[in-house]
Design an enzyme around this catalytic site. Structure first.
Site, PDB file in Angstrom:
ATOM      1  N   HIS A 171       0.702  -1.242  -0.013  1.00 55.53           N
ATOM      2  CA  HIS A 171       0.101  -0.083  -0.072  1.00 55.53           C
ATOM      3  C   HIS A 171       0.945   1.180  -0.087  1.00 55.53           C
ATOM      4  O   HIS A 171       1.173   1.841   1.010  1.00 55.53           O
ATOM      5  CB  HIS A 171      -0.862   0.032   1.112  1.00 55.53           C
ATOM      6  CG  HIS A 171      -2.007   0.848   1.076  1.00 55.53           C
ATOM      7  ND1 HIS A 171      -3.391   0.522   1.014  1.00 55.53           N
ATOM      8  CD2 HIS A 171      -2.211   2.444   0.925  1.00 55.53           C
ATOM      9  CE1 HIS A 171      -4.222   1.629   1.179  1.00 55.53           C
ATOM     10  NE2 HIS A 171      -3.475   2.733   1.063  1.00 55.53           N
TER      11      HIS A 171
ATOM     12  N   HIS B 274       1.309   4.832  -2.380  1.00 55.64           N
ATOM     13  CA  HIS B 274       0.765   5.688  -3.665  1.00 55.64           C
ATOM     14  C   HIS B 274       1.828   6.303  -4.307  1.00 55.64           C
ATOM     15  O   HIS B 274       2.723   7.009  -3.698  1.00 55.64           O
ATOM     16  CB  HIS B 274      -0.109   6.601  -3.104  1.00 55.64           C
ATOM     17  CG  HIS B 274      -1.508   5.924  -2.429  1.00 55.64           C
ATOM     18  ND1 HIS B 274      -2.777   5.746  -3.215  1.00 55.64           N
ATOM     19  CD2 HIS B 274      -1.832   5.708  -1.498  1.00 55.64           C
ATOM     20  CE1 HIS B 274      -3.514   5.254  -2.671  1.00 55.64           C
ATOM     21  NE2 HIS B 274      -2.919   5.137  -1.498  1.00 55.64           N
TER      22      HIS B 274
ATOM     23  N   ASP C 230       1.675   8.940  -6.255  1.00 54.58           N
ATOM     24  CA  ASP C 230       1.603  10.406  -5.844  1.00 54.58           C
ATOM     25  C   ASP C 230       1.898  10.849  -4.452  1.00 54.58           C
ATOM     26  O   ASP C 230       1.805  11.866  -4.364  1.00 54.58           O
ATOM     27  CB  ASP C 230       0.116  10.909  -6.803  1.00 54.58           C
ATOM     28  CG  ASP C 230      -0.954  10.268  -6.183  1.00 54.58           C
ATOM     29  OD1 ASP C 230      -0.712   9.025  -5.674  1.00 54.58           O
ATOM     30  OD2 ASP C 230      -2.207  10.812  -6.271  1.00 54.58           O
TER      31      ASP C 230
ATOM     32  N   GLY D 139      -9.693   7.681  -2.567  1.00 51.07           N
ATOM     33  CA  GLY D 139     -10.169   8.788  -2.508  1.00 51.07           C
ATOM     34  C   GLY D 139     -11.272   8.895  -1.263  1.00 51.07           C
ATOM     35  O   GLY D 139     -11.016   8.016  -0.399  1.00 51.07           O
TER      36      GLY D 139
ATOM     37  N   HIS E 253      -9.938   0.523  -0.759  1.00 50.66           N
ATOM     38  CA  HIS E 253      -9.634   1.183   0.505  1.00 50.66           C
ATOM     39  C   HIS E 253     -11.129   0.916   1.045  1.00 50.66           C
ATOM     40  O   HIS E 253     -12.018   1.435   0.752  1.00 50.66           O
ATOM     41  CB  HIS E 253      -9.554   2.693  -0.032  1.00 50.66           C
ATOM     42  CG  HIS E 253      -7.957   2.905  -0.203  1.00 50.66           C
ATOM     43  ND1 HIS E 253      -7.236   2.744  -1.487  1.00 50.66           N
ATOM     44  CD2 HIS E 253      -7.237   3.809   0.453  1.00 50.66           C
ATOM     45  CE1 HIS E 253      -6.043   3.038  -1.365  1.00 50.66           C
ATOM     46  NE2 HIS E 253      -6.140   3.954  -0.197  1.00 50.66           N
TER      47      HIS E 253
ATOM     48  N   GLU F  56     -11.123   3.048   6.711  1.00 49.39           N
ATOM     49  CA  GLU F  56     -10.150   4.303   6.980  1.00 49.39           C
ATOM     50  C   GLU F  56     -11.130   5.304   7.547  1.00 49.39           C
ATOM     51  O   GLU F  56     -10.958   5.618   8.620  1.00 49.39           O
ATOM     52  CB  GLU F  56      -9.296   4.427   5.811  1.00 49.39           C
ATOM     53  CG  GLU F  56      -8.274   5.640   6.293  1.00 49.39           C
ATOM     54  CD  GLU F  56      -7.541   5.985   4.843  1.00 49.39           C
ATOM     55  OE1 GLU F  56      -6.469   6.875   5.019  1.00 49.39           O
ATOM     56  OE2 GLU F  56      -8.079   5.722   3.711  1.00 49.39           O
TER      57      GLU F  56
ATOM     58  N   ASP G 276       1.808   3.863   3.106  1.00 50.09           N
ATOM     59  CA  ASP G 276       0.758   4.928   2.440  1.00 50.09           C
ATOM     60  C   ASP G 276       1.232   5.986   1.407  1.00 50.09           C
ATOM     61  O   ASP G 276       1.211   5.881   0.178  1.00 50.09           O
ATOM     62  CB  ASP G 276      -0.227   5.326   3.442  1.00 50.09           C
ATOM     63  CG  ASP G 276      -1.374   5.662   3.047  1.00 50.09           C
ATOM     64  OD1 ASP G 276      -1.808   5.321   1.706  1.00 50.09           O
ATOM     65  OD2 ASP G 276      -2.338   6.382   3.572  1.00 50.09           O
TER      66      ASP G 276
END
Length: 373
Positions: free
Chosen positions: A26, A28, A30, A187, A214, A217, A314
């Protein structure tokens, strides 16, 4: 942190956390840029930044992300996405991403990102996937040239609020033999349940393409149920709020007695991996109901109960972290040892979207490396 963790060493040993072989599930794209790269890319395209010194910019990301709110945390991505709109920018970011994974001891990584967020300068969905894949392959070549081993794959992600899920699912399947290993939705979680993307998940199931979602969370148990039922998720992105389905019945000096709800029992029995990200979970307020310090995180509770927990960064930029740092924090907080750290990596290897034989080879390589420590 303890002196050993501050030194970057596993407590009681002379072993650096960075030297441990790791699996990243996990992480990302970006959320893992180098501040210096952001500055250079922004200068090339005339993109305005909140700071133009690399250290100051790194501090800005961490401070802005540490908001206690997932939507506020996600707002920092406006900057990283702004410099990831060209073929050259995407390829460079992906290449450096792999280099940075290897520097942290990662031997297998799944890189998640949302192609639909990178179309502002005229690239198509297929072109951005190809640009990222080119960078990932260059990064792997760089790592191999240094005598290290790493393997990476793309987790093609749809933004859950944007309504393009089926289109992105088709994109993922189209690239399954060219770098794509799985699908995700990300998102704003609250208010955008997996059921909204049912057409995408039906398509993926029909084409036997794996998903991680996801969930658990910024929303609770219903979100996790939706990920499993509508999303057919093989892993839960974060999933930390599954602990809401764990009831502590009583405690004494030596033991804690708990009962599991039906949902938690299902996840445990089927060894559905939890992609836990401790620092990020603190920043976004995902564990607010239990506290605001790492010792309050239900990571250890879930681990001791036998859930397939994994450790992830993350977003390395926003949380100013790496998997090594997350392992150091957890070790200092919960007194883990090398056996525990190996278990976390074996859990991740087993939950990866590699073919079975490759998962077994990865697990063997991890165990062999720990045995040599």
């Amino acid at each position: 942190m303890s002196d050993s963790a501050d030194d970057g060493l596993v407590p009681g040993t002379d072993i650096p956390f960075e030297s441990l072989p790791k699996v990243s599930l996990h992480d990302h794209l970006d959320g893992g840029l180098r501040p210096a790269t952001i500055i250079e890319l922004a200068d090339e395209i005339g993109f305005e930044l909140p700071a133009t010194d690399a250290d100051d910019l790194g501090d800005w990301f961490e401070e802005s992300a540490d908001s206690g709110s997932l939507p506020d945390y996600l707002a920092t991505f406006d900057v990283t996405l702004g410099v990831m709109q060209t073929r050259e920018g995407l390829t460079r970011v992906a290449r450096e991403f792999v280099q940075d994974l290897a520097a942290d001891g990662v031997v297998y990584g799944e890189v998640r990102w949302a192609p639909e967020q990178h179309l502002q300068r005229g690239l198509t969905l297929d072109e951005v996937v190809e640009a990222v894949q080119a960078g990932l392959e260059q990064g792997v070549d760089d790592v191999h040239a240094e005598g290290q081993t790493i393997r990476v794959g793309q987790l093609i992600t749809a933004m859950r609020h944007a309504g393009r899920g089926l289109e992105i699912a088709e994109l993922a399947v189209r690239h399954r033999d060219r770098g794509a290993v799985g699908f995700d939705i990300a998102g704003a979680e609250l208010g955008f349940p997996p059921a909204n993307q049912l057409a995408a998940f039906d398509y993926l199931a029909h084409h036997l393409f794996p998903t991680t979602v996801h969930a658990g969370e910024a929303d609770g148990l219903d979100s996790i149920r939706g990920a499993l039922f509508h999303g057919r998720a093989l892993r839960l992105g974060h999933g930390v709020r599954l602990a809401e389905d764990v009831t502590i019945e009583r405690q004494d000096d030596d033991n804690t007695y708990v009962s599991l709800g039906v949902l938690a029992q299902w996840v445990k029995d089927r060894e559905i991996a939890l992609e836990l990200s401790p620092s990020s979970n603190l920043q976004t307020g995902a564990i607010a109901q239990w506290g605001d310090e790492l010792v309050d995180h239900p990571f250890d509770l879930l681990y001791q109960l036998g859930f397939r927990v994994t450790v992830n960064p993350d977003n390395r930029l926003m949380s100013n972290t790496t998997i090594s740092r997350e392992l150091a924090l957890l070790t200092e907080t919960f007194a883990y040892d090398l056996d525990d750290l190996e278990t976390f990596q074996l859990n991740a290897a087993a939950a990866s979207f590699l073919p079975l034989e490759d998962r077994e080879d990865l697990a063997d390589a991890i165990s062999d490396a720990f045995d040599e420590l």
